[in-house]
Enzyme design. Structure first.
Site, PDB file in Angstrom:
ATOM      1  N   CYS A 124       3.652   1.561   2.643  1.00 16.05           N
ATOM      2  CA  CYS A 124       4.849   0.738   2.515  1.00 16.05           C
ATOM      3  C   CYS A 124       5.807   1.374   1.510  1.00 16.05           C
ATOM      4  O   CYS A 124       7.025   1.376   1.707  1.00 16.05           O
ATOM      5  CB  CYS A 124       4.513  -0.667   2.029  1.00 16.05           C
ATOM      6  SG  CYS A 124       3.120  -1.403   2.866  1.00 16.05           S
ATOM      7  N   CYS A 146       0.843  -1.188   0.000  1.00 15.91           N
ATOM      8  CA  CYS A 146       0.000   0.000   0.000  1.00 15.91           C
ATOM      9  C   CYS A 146       0.887   1.251   0.000  1.00 15.91           C
ATOM     10  O   CYS A 146       2.092   1.149   0.200  1.00 15.91           O
ATOM     11  CB  CYS A 146      -0.926  -0.003   1.213  1.00 15.91           C
ATOM     12  SG  CYS A 146      -0.085   0.169   2.783  1.00 15.91           S
TER      13      CYS A 146
END
Lengths: 348, 81
Positions: free
Chosen positions: B14, B11
């Site tokens: 990250c 996502c």
């Protein structure tokens, strides 16, 4: 040692000073907002009081800074509270709690535990592995997104504290009841098998050890991050809301979204489910709709469907839950939101 | 030689952690291999409850938030020491 302590306390003093100045500036800005925007609209821009354009412009100029100020202030406070909690701490608090008490506690912790839906999977595994019952885990997983801080701030800013409190209260009830139902159904067999085989040890929780300047720094970072992400939606949402406010006649929507239209609640929920990321922009529009005759229950149901039942989160959870359990999860939460909507339409 | 692992489903959070870590590595001009760990089973081998996670030489240094570049620099230097 003494010098280090002195340095820390000096650092803390500076943090408190900055905080104090920021709070005063915030308060002054919030207080002068209404007179300033009225002066701007009616005197500087020369728009007539009570005219359609004048109303729409005043609504826009007042609401955009108001909502952004509220958003900044509240996110800051909420993040400060959240620095005292962590997923590790919540897991430890929930361990060994019985069904019932556990569901209530899980829903409450869902509000204060920092959570992003990308984390739903490791969190789910970590909870279930430590023996937290499935239903209690779901109470947490439902409360965390349903009670959304951006939505809370916007509801507070546009509808007042009563509606904001109703939103939090009904979110908690939905999370507790849905968790209890899912727990009672005994659906452990619909959790993917590998989940039960994982050997997992959680890290130590360090949320209590953090210093105040670090908490403040994290809260400021969260304000920058969230306001940076949603401000455009807020501006667009309020612009559309301002248009509705100025140009759509009062009660135009009473037949369509009012209490008398029985199908308005389920329809609002069905429309709301796929609208995940636009929560910030949707609420100003919804607020303007409500002014024109849409009912509170319908509006709240719509809100919760938007923030609580998101497609991305269900897709992420599919990695650990079999399709049957996903269906039960979505079904139970949808029905709970619809019932809440009807309930509010009945009482308010 | 450092091994830096980013734990998470990929996502935006990250990706941000990865960028910050890469910047820290560049500034320190150390040799580091980056590994993205996206499989839940592999992620859960580390003591992590919330992603994104950052692992420096098999040690989980940060979880559930986006660290600052300064923090990452400290972790890398202490891993090299």
């Amino acid at each position: 040692m003494a010098t280090r302590e002195q340095a820390v306390s000096r650092q803390n003093n500076r943090t408190y000073l900055t905080l104090g100045v920021a709070s005063i500036a915030w308060y002054v800005a919030y207080t002068v907002l209404q007179p300033v925007t009225e002066y701007l609209t009616y005197s500087i821009l020369g728009l007539a009081r009570g005219s359609r354009l004048g109303d729409a412009v005043a609504f826009f100029l007042y609401d955009v800074p108001k909502i952004l100020l509220l958003l900044g202030g509240m996110i800051f406070l909420i993040t400060i509270v959240r620095t005292f909690f962590s997923a590790e701490r919540t897991r430890a608090l929930l361990g060994g709690k019985r069904v019932g008490v556990g569901n209530v506690l899980a829903a409450l912790l869902g509000i204060v535990t920092p959570f992003c839906s990308c984390s739903a999977v490791p969190l789910f595994i970590g909870f279930v592995e430590s023996g937290i019952p499935l239903g209690v885990t779901f109470s947490f997983l439902i409360a965390a997104p349903v009670i959304n801080e951006v939505a809370l701030v916007l509801l507070f800013g546009m509808f007042g504290w009563r509606v904001a409190a109703l939103y939090v209260g009904s979110g908690l009830v939905i999370a507790i009841l849905a968790g209890l139902i899912i727990g009672r159904l005994g659906l452990e067999r619909w959790v993917e098998d590998f989940v039960w085989q994982i050997q997992f040890t959680a890290a130590q929780d360090d949320s209590a050890k953090m210093g105040w300047d670090e908490r403040v720094e994290r809260a400021s970072a969260a304000v920058r991050d969230i306001v940076g992400k949603v401000w455009l939606y807020v501006v667009i949402g309020i612009a559309v809301g301002a248009g509705i406010h100025g140009y759509v006649p009062t009660d135009a929507l009473a037949d369509l979204m009012g209490k008398s239209a029985w199908w308005s609640v389920p329809a609002a929920v069905l429309v709301g489910v796929p609208l995940y990321s636009n929560a910030a922009g949707v609420i100003p529009i919804v607020s303007a709709l409500m002014e024109k005759g849409a009912s509170l229950g319908t509006v709240l149901a719509f809100m919760m469907a938007v923030v609580g039942l998101s497609l991305p989160e269900t897709i992420i959870l599919r990695r650990v839950l079999k399709p049957q359990l996903i269906a039960v999860f979505v079904g139970v939460v949808t029905v709970a939101i619809i019932i809440t909507g009807y309930l509010f339409n009945l009482i308010v | 030689m450092l091994t830096i692992k980013i734990l998470g489903s990929g996502c935006p959070n990250c990706q941000q952690v990865e960028q910050i870590a890469k910047k820290a590595v560049e500034t320190l001009s150390v040799d580091a291999a980056f590994v993205k760990v996206t499989d839940v089973r592999d992620i859960m081998k580390y003591p992590i409850l919330s992603t994104p996670g950052l692992v420096v030489n098999e040690k989980l240094v940060c979880a559930g938030r986006i660290p600052s570049e300064a923090e990452v620099t400290t972790w890398i230097t202490s891993a090299l020491a």
